[in-house]
Design an enzyme around this catalytic site. Sequence first.
Site: not given
Length: 430
Positions: A41, A246, A263, A274, A355, A359, A366, A384, A388, A397, A399
């Site tokens: 539940d 990620h 991040d 962000d 990348h 955005h 996003h 950003e 790497y 990075r 941002e």
Amino acid sequence: MKYIPIKNELYKSNRTNFIKFLKPKSLAVFNSNDIMPTNADGSMPFRQNNDLLYLSGIDQEESVLLIFPEAKNPKHREILFVKETSEQIAIWEGDKLTKDKATELSGIDTVYWTSQFDQIFHALTTEAEIIYLNQNEHLRASSPVETRDDRFRKTCQSKYPLHNYDRIAPIMRKLRPIKSQLEIDTIQHACNITEKGFRRLLNFIKPGVMEYEIEAELAHEFLKNRSRGFAYEPIIASGFNACVLHYVENNNVCKDGDVILLDVGAEYGNYASDLTRCVPVNGKFTTRQKEVYNAVLRVMKAATSMLVPGTLHDEYHTKVGEIMEAELIGLGLLNKDEVAKQDPKNPLYKKYFMHGTSHHLGLDVHDVEERNRPFEVGMVLTVEPGIYIREESLGIRLENDVLITANGPVDLMKNIPIEADEIEALMNSK
Ligand code: GLY
Ligand code: MN
Ligand code: MN
């Protein structure tokens, strides 16, 4: 909700803008999101449908918004349906919206219970020629889960097969990228909460600290400031983990000599911030780490200066790639002669910067956008860039969130420390 509601002028003016795009005799229907189940539940925390929220401010499940500018009865030009509350619901879940409260939040005078929807909608279909329905058309949307909007589309089109139908999503893609002052203020507020969280970390991060302990510090600071929490799953990635774009496990120990990539952004009032920062676990970058850090920072500053009206997103990203290419050659990661011979469709810099640069940011991290539309005043974008280097277990990075104005880019995160020297000084202050 923990946040202070945004003034309903925002939603009134959003609706005024929305109806300009409707064809004559049109009725538009927006459904709230479902409360998503977990197991048994259990359920996930509620997250409202952003289009319904954008036009009504109603942050409650089982809500429907109807917009029908030419309805014969003026009362039916804007209608909100909210879940009828009961003594039982009040005991178990607490207050739900009353009709008066729904009017106060949204600026919509006509509010019915959701249980009345079918009957009222049926009456309105006899006056309407076109029904606008919603669907998540985000370029990277890939969920197999049916939303309330998805279910409604099916039942509506099977019950009223002879009406004409049109799409809401292209209209929202036009409207939502341009932020009004109330939205900018809310995003700025989210950025300010993120700043508090980041500053809290600078004396906390030390060799031996676990990545999840850093996550806990941020969560504490965000909630203390009326945020629901993270605007997206936080990436707290030390050492090699920073090269996994990620990485969200956040379960490793932060080691002396490593850099940690954070991040992390707070949400506030459903608007996202962000941020990415990289800090040395022991409070001091090595010479090499600082070289890479400063290369990324230079790319970020150059990219930010290009966030002006008229710039095309794809051309901007190509230009940032060229700047990044020069930095990677400077760092000894790319060879100038090989770069001169590279396939322009597959530039070598993508090995280290794989990348996008930016955005849109808003109710979604996003945020919805029209990719080929030149940048305009009122858009908020992230900047950003990153480098790497897997063979060096180093990922950097940086941002920030930037507002485009007629007088140049305005960095909504300008108060969040970013210069390497300032980060080191703060980490080593008592
Ligand atoms: N935190 C998600 C992103 O930077 O796009
Ligand atoms: Mn981002
Ligand atoms: Mn980010």
